[in-house]
Design a protein around this motif. Structure first.
Motif, PDB file in Angstrom:
ATOM      1  N   THR A 118       0.784  -1.012   0.089  1.00  0.00           N
ATOM      2  CA  THR A 118       0.111  -0.076  -0.072  1.00  0.00           C
ATOM      3  C   THR A 118       0.844   1.484   0.072  1.00  0.00           C
ATOM      4  O   THR A 118       0.353   2.450   0.392  1.00  0.00           O
ATOM      5  CB  THR A 118      -0.819   0.011   1.079  1.00  0.00           C
ATOM      6  N   GLY A 119       2.088   1.324  -0.423  1.00  0.00           N
ATOM      7  CA  GLY A 119       3.050   2.376  -0.515  1.00  0.00           C
ATOM      8  C   GLY A 119       4.401   2.129   0.003  1.00  0.00           C
ATOM      9  O   GLY A 119       5.148   3.076   0.036  1.00  0.00           O
ATOM     10  N   GLY A 120       4.783   0.971   0.363  1.00  0.00           N
ATOM     11  CA  GLY A 120       6.027   0.668   1.075  1.00  0.00           C
ATOM     12  C   GLY A 120       7.174   0.868   0.026  1.00  0.00           C
ATOM     13  O   GLY A 120       8.170   1.371   0.563  1.00  0.00           O
ATOM     14  N   LEU A 121       7.067   0.350  -1.124  1.00  0.00           N
ATOM     15  CA  LEU A 121       8.143   0.407  -2.017  1.00  0.00           C
ATOM     16  C   LEU A 121       8.425   1.820  -2.655  1.00  0.00           C
ATOM     17  O   LEU A 121       9.536   2.308  -2.817  1.00  0.00           O
ATOM     18  CB  LEU A 121       8.017  -0.720  -3.262  1.00  0.00           C
ATOM     19  N   ALA A 122       7.371   2.413  -2.774  1.00  0.00           N
ATOM     20  CA  ALA A 122       7.159   3.867  -3.284  1.00  0.00           C
ATOM     21  C   ALA A 122       8.139   4.759  -2.023  1.00  0.00           C
ATOM     22  O   ALA A 122       8.922   5.631  -2.327  1.00  0.00           O
ATOM     23  CB  ALA A 122       6.129   4.617  -3.559  1.00  0.00           C
ATOM     24  N   ALA A 123       7.688   4.417  -0.915  1.00  0.00           N
ATOM     25  CA  ALA A 123       8.267   5.203   0.243  1.00  0.00           C
ATOM     26  C   ALA A 123       9.634   4.885   0.440  1.00  0.00           C
ATOM     27  O   ALA A 123      10.743   5.543   0.657  1.00  0.00           O
ATOM     28  CB  ALA A 123       7.399   5.144   1.458  1.00  0.00           C
ATOM     29  N   GLY A 124       9.848   3.497   0.281  1.00  0.00           N
ATOM     30  CA  GLY A 124      11.337   2.898   0.763  1.00  0.00           C
ATOM     31  C   GLY A 124      12.208   2.942   0.023  1.00  0.00           C
ATOM     32  O   GLY A 124      13.552   3.362   0.405  1.00  0.00           O
ATOM     33  N   ILE A 125      12.030   3.013  -1.627  1.00  0.00           N
ATOM     34  CA  ILE A 125      13.038   3.341  -2.375  1.00  0.00           C
ATOM     35  C   ILE A 125      12.774   4.302  -3.339  1.00  0.00           C
ATOM     36  O   ILE A 125      13.482   4.668  -4.347  1.00  0.00           O
ATOM     37  CB  ILE A 125      13.556   2.335  -3.094  1.00  0.00           C
ATOM     38  N   ALA A 126      11.830   5.100  -3.009  1.00  0.00           N
ATOM     39  CA  ALA A 126      11.266   5.877  -4.020  1.00  0.00           C
ATOM     40  C   ALA A 126      10.850   5.654  -5.439  1.00  0.00           C
ATOM     41  O   ALA A 126      11.200   6.070  -6.439  1.00  0.00           O
ATOM     42  CB  ALA A 126      12.254   7.149  -4.189  1.00  0.00           C
ATOM     43  N   PHE A 127      10.311   4.085  -5.506  1.00  0.00           N
ATOM     44  CA  PHE A 127      10.253   3.718  -6.710  1.00  0.00           C
ATOM     45  C   PHE A 127       9.035   4.399  -7.419  1.00  0.00           C
ATOM     46  O   PHE A 127       7.989   4.697  -6.754  1.00  0.00           O
ATOM     47  CB  PHE A 127       9.622   2.163  -6.378  1.00  0.00           C
ATOM     48  N   PRO A 128       8.775   4.742  -8.542  1.00  0.00           N
ATOM     49  CA  PRO A 128       8.113   5.639  -9.225  1.00  0.00           C
ATOM     50  C   PRO A 128       6.485   4.545  -9.290  1.00  0.00           C
ATOM     51  O   PRO A 128       6.543   3.851 -10.157  1.00  0.00           O
ATOM     52  CB  PRO A 128       8.483   5.941 -10.468  1.00  0.00           C
ATOM     53  N   VAL A 129       5.687   5.012  -8.780  1.00  0.00           N
ATOM     54  CA  VAL A 129       4.248   4.647  -8.879  1.00  0.00           C
ATOM     55  C   VAL A 129       3.519   5.510  -9.121  1.00  0.00           C
ATOM     56  O   VAL A 129       2.369   6.063  -8.322  1.00  0.00           O
ATOM     57  CB  VAL A 129       3.691   3.653  -7.567  1.00  0.00           C
ATOM     58  N   GLY A 130       3.428   6.177 -10.439  1.00  0.00           N
ATOM     59  CA  GLY A 130       2.576   7.238 -10.834  1.00  0.00           C
ATOM     60  C   GLY A 130       1.407   6.882 -11.476  1.00  0.00           C
ATOM     61  O   GLY A 130       0.819   5.746 -11.434  1.00  0.00           O
ATOM     62  N   PRO A 131       0.932   7.856 -12.147  1.00  0.00           N
ATOM     63  CA  PRO A 131      -0.416   7.973 -12.930  1.00  0.00           C
ATOM     64  C   PRO A 131      -0.260   6.854 -14.066  1.00  0.00           C
ATOM     65  O   PRO A 131       0.937   6.702 -14.601  1.00  0.00           O
ATOM     66  CB  PRO A 131      -1.037   9.357 -13.169  1.00  0.00           C
ATOM     67  N   PRO A 132      -1.432   5.955 -14.518  1.00  0.00           N
ATOM     68  CA  PRO A 132      -2.783   6.002 -13.929  1.00  0.00           C
ATOM     69  C   PRO A 132      -3.093   5.353 -12.756  1.00  0.00           C
ATOM     70  O   PRO A 132      -4.029   4.941 -12.505  1.00  0.00           O
ATOM     71  CB  PRO A 132      -3.368   5.709 -15.299  1.00  0.00           C
ATOM     72  N   ASN A 133      -1.920   4.678 -12.187  1.00  0.00           N
ATOM     73  CA  ASN A 133      -2.313   4.045 -10.829  1.00  0.00           C
ATOM     74  C   ASN A 133      -2.876   4.838  -9.978  1.00  0.00           C
ATOM     75  O   ASN A 133      -2.753   5.952  -9.709  1.00  0.00           O
ATOM     76  CB  ASN A 133      -0.873   3.635 -10.327  1.00  0.00           C
ATOM     77  N   GLY A 134      -3.800   4.008  -9.292  1.00  0.00           N
ATOM     78  CA  GLY A 134      -4.863   4.873  -8.325  1.00  0.00           C
ATOM     79  C   GLY A 134      -5.878   5.570  -8.850  1.00  0.00           C
ATOM     80  O   GLY A 134      -6.987   5.702  -8.117  1.00  0.00           O
ATOM     81  N   GLN A 135      -6.182   5.404 -10.171  1.00  0.00           N
ATOM     82  CA  GLN A 135      -7.160   6.421 -10.740  1.00  0.00           C
ATOM     83  C   GLN A 135      -8.826   5.871 -10.436  1.00  0.00           C
ATOM     84  O   GLN A 135      -9.498   6.938 -10.410  1.00  0.00           O
ATOM     85  CB  GLN A 135      -7.051   6.671 -12.134  1.00  0.00           C
ATOM     86  N   THR A 136      -8.849   4.823 -10.263  1.00  0.00           N
ATOM     87  CA  THR A 136     -10.456   4.280 -10.128  1.00  0.00           C
ATOM     88  C   THR A 136     -10.796   4.509  -8.869  1.00  0.00           C
ATOM     89  O   THR A 136     -11.961   5.207  -8.635  1.00  0.00           O
ATOM     90  CB  THR A 136     -10.495   2.680 -10.497  1.00  0.00           C
ATOM     91  N   PHE A 137     -10.215   4.622  -7.696  1.00  0.00           N
ATOM     92  CA  PHE A 137     -10.670   4.676  -6.135  1.00  0.00           C
ATOM     93  C   PHE A 137     -10.060   6.017  -5.631  1.00  0.00           C
ATOM     94  O   PHE A 137     -11.038   6.719  -5.068  1.00  0.00           O
ATOM     95  CB  PHE A 137     -10.272   3.489  -5.562  1.00  0.00           C
ATOM     96  N   PHE A 138      -8.866   6.104  -5.852  1.00  0.00           N
ATOM     97  CA  PHE A 138      -8.193   7.187  -5.057  1.00  0.00           C
ATOM     98  C   PHE A 138      -8.140   8.562  -5.977  1.00  0.00           C
ATOM     99  O   PHE A 138      -7.727   9.637  -5.397  1.00  0.00           O
ATOM    100  CB  PHE A 138      -6.844   6.740  -4.696  1.00  0.00           C
ATOM    101  N   GLN A 139      -8.162   8.349  -7.305  1.00  0.00           N
ATOM    102  CA  GLN A 139      -8.083   9.482  -8.280  1.00  0.00           C
ATOM    103  C   GLN A 139      -6.771  10.069  -8.106  1.00  0.00           C
ATOM    104  O   GLN A 139      -6.512  10.894  -8.901  1.00  0.00           O
ATOM    105  CB  GLN A 139      -9.085  10.698  -7.899  1.00  0.00           C
ATOM    106  N   GLU A 140      -5.720   9.270  -7.674  1.00  0.00           N
ATOM    107  CA  GLU A 140      -4.540   9.703  -7.925  1.00  0.00           C
ATOM    108  C   GLU A 140      -3.584   8.590  -7.534  1.00  0.00           C
ATOM    109  O   GLU A 140      -3.950   7.792  -6.788  1.00  0.00           O
ATOM    110  CB  GLU A 140      -4.047  10.881  -7.026  1.00  0.00           C
TER     111      GLU A 140
END
Length: 372
Positions: free
Chosen positions: A38-60
């Motif tokens: 739920t965000g560990g890799l993005a936070a841990g090594i700044a792995f890019p998880v950019g759009p359109p990921n998240g678009q359906t529920f989180f809108q980002e």
């Protein structure tokens, strides 16, 4: 929108809410890979998880390799708990009252190699939990006001420990090993997994949900790379070798779960058959309201797989002299697969509803899924 499909989606949404199972825990601690991240890799090594990921529920983008919610998120919804924050996110809202998520995308059971996407193997995640627990108890002893943000001492013993990991070990092995070598590696992977689970038990964990591996050979990326020869495909049009490896892994994981339960009768070990749920979804996708079982929603190249190893979901780059974008499909709820590697929110919702039906749990629940 097709009315039948709409009704099916409404029923899938309602199933977790109206199921007859008493699925309730004060806290949840999650260990795994991108299926639960739920965000560990993005936070841990700044792995890019950019759009359109998240678009359906989180809108980002929300740190998830998905257009929306994961299976773990839907299970939290079923317990009326907030989504579990990742351990590694230092700038998120500091709320771990209902648990902590140690899962990170790319993680393996075996210790990570130097070139691994994620350094946070299962052993590291368990070590992080042990430190987390010790630090929580230390903080609570000094400041009771922190109970608003941290799990209570009792919730460590009463909480649910959800484990879903091993896919990346098998997946990665196929790039350098033969079929027989991959299969021979499985006992080593499971031995490492067993050691980690025992450490959690020694720390007071008693309620375990162990998810088995889904049909690895049905991921569009795997089919694109290993399924070019159609003789390699099984009855689902998936790569047979990878699915057979997943089945053998699951057979031995099931035995591990049963052995652990026998060795530690105070524990409550539930084996969750993700493979059967996902393979049924892929085989009968149209009956569940989906239109594409094996094509990526977010990808490039068009049907049947809409996946190109040269460009990832959300990327724009020059291919064959032309600037192209691997964008999302127009209607994500029609697709089982999101980006060639992960499932869509709609598919995760379906899988969650099947888990909560109790039909895919071993031992099967009587009614009450809460053990303490």
């Amino acid at each position: 929108m097709d009315s039948t499909f709409f009704i099916l989606q409404i029923l899938i949404y309602l199933l977790p809410k109206v199921n007859s199972l008493n699925f309730s825990y004060p806290s949840v601690f999650i260990f795994g890979d991108s299926n639960s991240d739920t965000g560990g890799l993005a936070a841990g090594i700044a792995f890019p998880v950019g759009p359109p990921n998240g678009q359906t529920f989180f809108q980002e983008p929300a740190g998830r390799f998905c257009d929306g919610r994961l299976i773990a998120d839907f299970l939290m919804d079923a317990m009326d708990l907030p989504f579990i924050n990742p351990y590694l996110d230092s700038v998120a809202a500091p709320d771990f009252q209902n648990g902590c998520n140690f899962a990170t995308g790319g993680s393996t059971v075996l210790p990570a190699k130097a070139n691994a996407i994620s350094p946070f193997s299962f052993g590291i995640q368990v070590a992080q939990f042990i430190r987390f627990k010790a630090r929580v108890l230390e903080l609570l002893a000094n400041d009771k006001k922190l109970q608003e943000y941290l799990p209570s001492q009792d919730s460590f013993g009463q909480g649910l420990y959800m484990i879903d990991i091993g896919q990346n070990d098998i997946d990665g092995a196929y790039y350098s090993k033969s079929d027989s070598q991959v299969l021979a590696l499985i006992p080593t992977i499971l031995s490492e997994l067993q050691n980690g689970i025992k450490k959690l038990y020694e720390e007071g964990a008693r309620n375990f949900w162990i998810h088995n591996m889904g049909p690895l050979g049905c991921l569009p990326r795997i089919i694109a790379i290993f399924g070019k020869n159609t003789s390699k495909l099984d009855e689902l049009q998936c790569v047979g070798s990878h699915n057979q490896a997943a089945k053998l892994f699951n057979l031995q994981l099931h035995a591990l779960s049963a052995d652990f339960q026998a060795e530690f009768p105070e524990a409550k070990v539930i084996y969750v058959d993700i493979y059967s749920i996902k393979s049924d979804l892929i085989a009968n996708y149209s009956q569940y309201g989906f239109k594409q079982a094996l094509a990526a929603c977010c990808g490039y190249g068009g049907l049947p797989l809409n996946f190109d190893t040269r460009i990832a979901c959300g990327e724009t780059k020059v291919l064959n002299g032309t600037m192209v974008t691997a964008g999302a499909c127009s209607n994500t709820i029609e697709y089982v697969n999101w980006d060639g590697n992960h499932y869509t929110e709609a598919a995760n919702q379906h899988v969650s509803s099947q888990i909560l039906s109790g039909k895919y749990l071993d031992p099967p629940p009587n009614v009450d899924l809460h053990f303490s």
